[in-house]
Design a protein around this motif. Structure first.
Motif, mmCIF file in Angstrom:
data_model
loop_
_atom_site.group_PDB
_atom_site.id
_atom_site.type_symbol
_atom_site.label_atom_id
_atom_site.label_comp_id
_atom_site.label_asym_id
_atom_site.label_seq_id
_atom_site.Cartn_x
_atom_site.Cartn_y
_atom_site.Cartn_z
ATOM 1 N N ASN A 114 32.757 36.355 32.945
ATOM 2 C CA ASN A 114 33.695 37.269 32.304
ATOM 3 C C ASN A 114 34.267 38.301 33.268
ATOM 4 N N TYR A 115 33.579 38.512 34.377
ATOM 5 C CA TYR A 115 34.145 39.355 35.427
ATOM 6 C C TYR A 115 35.399 38.669 35.981
ATOM 7 N N VAL A 117 37.118 36.291 34.527
ATOM 8 C CA VAL A 117 38.125 36.194 33.453
ATOM 9 C C VAL A 117 38.908 37.513 33.382
ATOM 10 N N ASP A 118 38.183 38.613 33.447
ATOM 11 C CA ASP A 118 38.790 39.941 33.369
ATOM 12 C C ASP A 118 39.731 40.199 34.547
ATOM 13 N N ILE B 69 26.902 44.357 38.218
ATOM 14 C CA ILE B 69 28.194 43.911 37.672
ATOM 15 C C ILE B 69 28.986 45.136 37.202
ATOM 16 N N CYS B 70 30.294 45.042 37.272
ATOM 17 C CA CYS B 70 31.098 46.165 36.798
ATOM 18 C C CYS B 70 32.186 45.676 35.851
ATOM 19 N N ARG B 71 32.865 46.585 35.223
ATOM 20 C CA ARG B 71 33.934 46.377 34.235
ATOM 21 C C ARG B 71 33.316 46.121 32.854
ATOM 22 N N PHE B 73 34.053 44.297 30.099
ATOM 23 C CA PHE B 73 33.865 42.975 29.482
ATOM 24 C C PHE B 73 32.597 42.280 30.004
ATOM 25 N N PRO B 74 32.432 42.155 31.347
ATOM 26 C CA PRO B 74 31.191 41.548 31.827
ATOM 27 C C PRO B 74 29.937 42.365 31.532
ATOM 28 N N THR B 77 29.003 41.706 28.026
ATOM 29 C CA THR B 77 28.511 40.328 27.937
ATOM 30 C C THR B 77 27.038 40.282 28.344
#
Lengths: 247, 199
Positions: A114-115, A117-118, B69-71, B73-74, B77
């Motif tokens: 998803n990283y 995907v983002d 991990i950053c952001r 959405f991830p 998740t």
């Protein structure tokens, strides 16, 4: 939007009128643009999941039909359910489909997926759209915008190339949503005459070859990539429907 | 018999920013799923070398052992899969599609775009939706609710006029374990949120 779908889509009663039994229980109708990577994502998802989908090009709608879209550029109908936006449509098709879901179960892999995907949806898509559509109304001139966008696109493509160094697909050796999203944007770049952007990116080229030849997720004899519109389709405003012949 | 003492696992570190709606979404999800986290509040605008490395887009960021991990959405998740509590995962395709649809709208209109009229239009739509259903995408909690929760924590908009959103927000707080007691103000969830600007 229901009236619009009723107006342009093949009647549900006519579906399968030749007497063939089909495993597909639901008829999916998609309205999208032939030159929009968001549409490509939906086509890839339907092909991967073995879902038959009638596709209608937004470019072929008349003015009143276009008004019916109420500002949306992408919409999907299944029976009485209508949804818009590529994120929602891809998730819907993935859950409805005949194949295994593309969603990963491992927390770290799913987060990495998803990283990517983002990054594709938020950052990369923005630069790609600026490059190809230009950016009307901004202060910078088109030449500066193109230069800025190309620099950014190259940066993201370098990162992707590096990521693909040790993996068959973007996240791991399994095809995931990350591959689906990046395929849509990279295909859009290629058919928009920017093939040279991946000239020196060997890992991306190898990955693209794998994408172009892999059998769909649902295990049927179709290659999802083949359903994407090519340059001629864009000129002819033609969006091919997803057909599953092998049940 | 000798048993090796099991090494205690380090807590997950979550880097958040006061103005970042995703930070509150991540804290909420951690609390809801009872995941032990340490929150570190950072200021992307402070001008330090560290703040130059992080941007608003990279927050929240998470470090769990060797994994980082950053952001938003991830990070969501990840927080939605680890741990033993049930995931927030709609089973029905239509609910799933609605979840993604509203997430996309909330992120674009409420989190990113700074146009009050657009925000009000969406809040009105969400308020109507919450009149019909318990949660945004239907009668089950989805990540769309977690995204809206993040917005409510940073919103300068007057949310009082959205009656159903107010009722929904109370419900959201009651979903976090041990928060619906008299001592709720001392709960872990509130401790994590204590530095947020909206009291």
């Amino acid at each position: 939007m229901k009236e619009l779908f009723d107006d342009i889509a093949i009647s549900v009663d006519a579906y399968g009128a030749d007497g063939d039994m089909k495993k597909t229980q639901y008829v999916l109708d998609l309205i999208g643009s032939v030159s929009n990577p968001e549409t490509y994502k939906c086509i890839l998802a339907a092909s991967e999941q073995g879902m038959e989908m009638n596709c209608y090009a937004l470019e072929n709608l008349n003015d009143s039909q276009f008004d019916e879209m109420k500002g949306e550029t992408l919409a999907l109908r299944e029976s009485d359910f209508i949804i818009s936006g590529s994120e929602a449509i891809v998730a819907f098709i993935d859950a409805r489909g005949l194949g295994y879901s593309l969603e990963l179960k491992n927390a770290q892999l799913a987060a990495i997926q998803n990283y990517w995907v983002d990054i594709a949806n938020v950052a990369f898509s923005d630069s790609v759209c600026k490059l190809i559509y230009g950016n009307v109304g901004k202060r910078k001139d088109k030449h500066t915008l193109t230069k800025d966008s190309l620099e950014k696109i190259n940066l993201y493509l370098d990162a992707l190339d590096k990521q693909l160094k040790n993996n068959k697909y973007i996240v791991c050796n399994k095809y995931t949503f990350a591959d689906l999203h990046w395929t849509a944007y990279i295909h859009f770049i290629l058919i928009s005459d920017y093939e040279d952007l991946i000239d020196n990116k060997k890992n991306i080229q190898d990955w693209l070859q794998r994408i172009k030849s892999r059998k769909s997720q649902c295990g049927q004899e179709i290659v999802a990539y083949d359903n994407l519109p090519n340059k001629t389709d864009i000129e002819n405003k033609k969006l091919s429907s997803v057909r599953i012949g092998d049940f | 018999m000798f048993f090796k003492k099991k090494k205690e696992k380090d807590k997950i570190k979550l880097y958040c920013a006061a103005e970042n709606p995703g930070s509150y979404s991540a804290i909420f999800l951690s609390s809801y799923r009872q995941i032990d986290i340490d929150v570190e509040w950072v200021d992307p605008a402070e001008g330090s070398e560290y703040s130059a490395l992080i941007g608003t887009n990279t927050l929240p960021s998470l470090i769990d052992g060797k994994f980082a991990i950053c952001r938003i959405f991830p990070v969501l998740t990840y927080l939605n899969i680890i741990g033993s509590k049930p995931k927030i995962e709609p089973r029905k395709a239509r609910i799933l599609a609605k979840e993604k649809y509203y997430i996309s709208l909330i992120e674009k209109v409420l989190w990113v775009i700074n146009i009050d009229s657009e925000k009000e239009k969406l809040l009105f739509l969400l308020d109507q939706q919450l009149e019909k259903y318990k949660f945004i995408a239907g009668d089950e909690l989805t990540l769309a609710d977690i995204y809206l929760f993040g917005f409510t924590m940073i919103s300068n908009n007057d949310l009082v006029k959205y009656k159903n959103i107010g009722v929904w927000l109370k419900k959201m707080f009651s979903l976090v374990p041990n928060q619906n007691t008299e001592s709720m103000i001392d709960g872990e969830f509130y401790k994590l949120l204590k530095e947020r600007k909206i009291a």
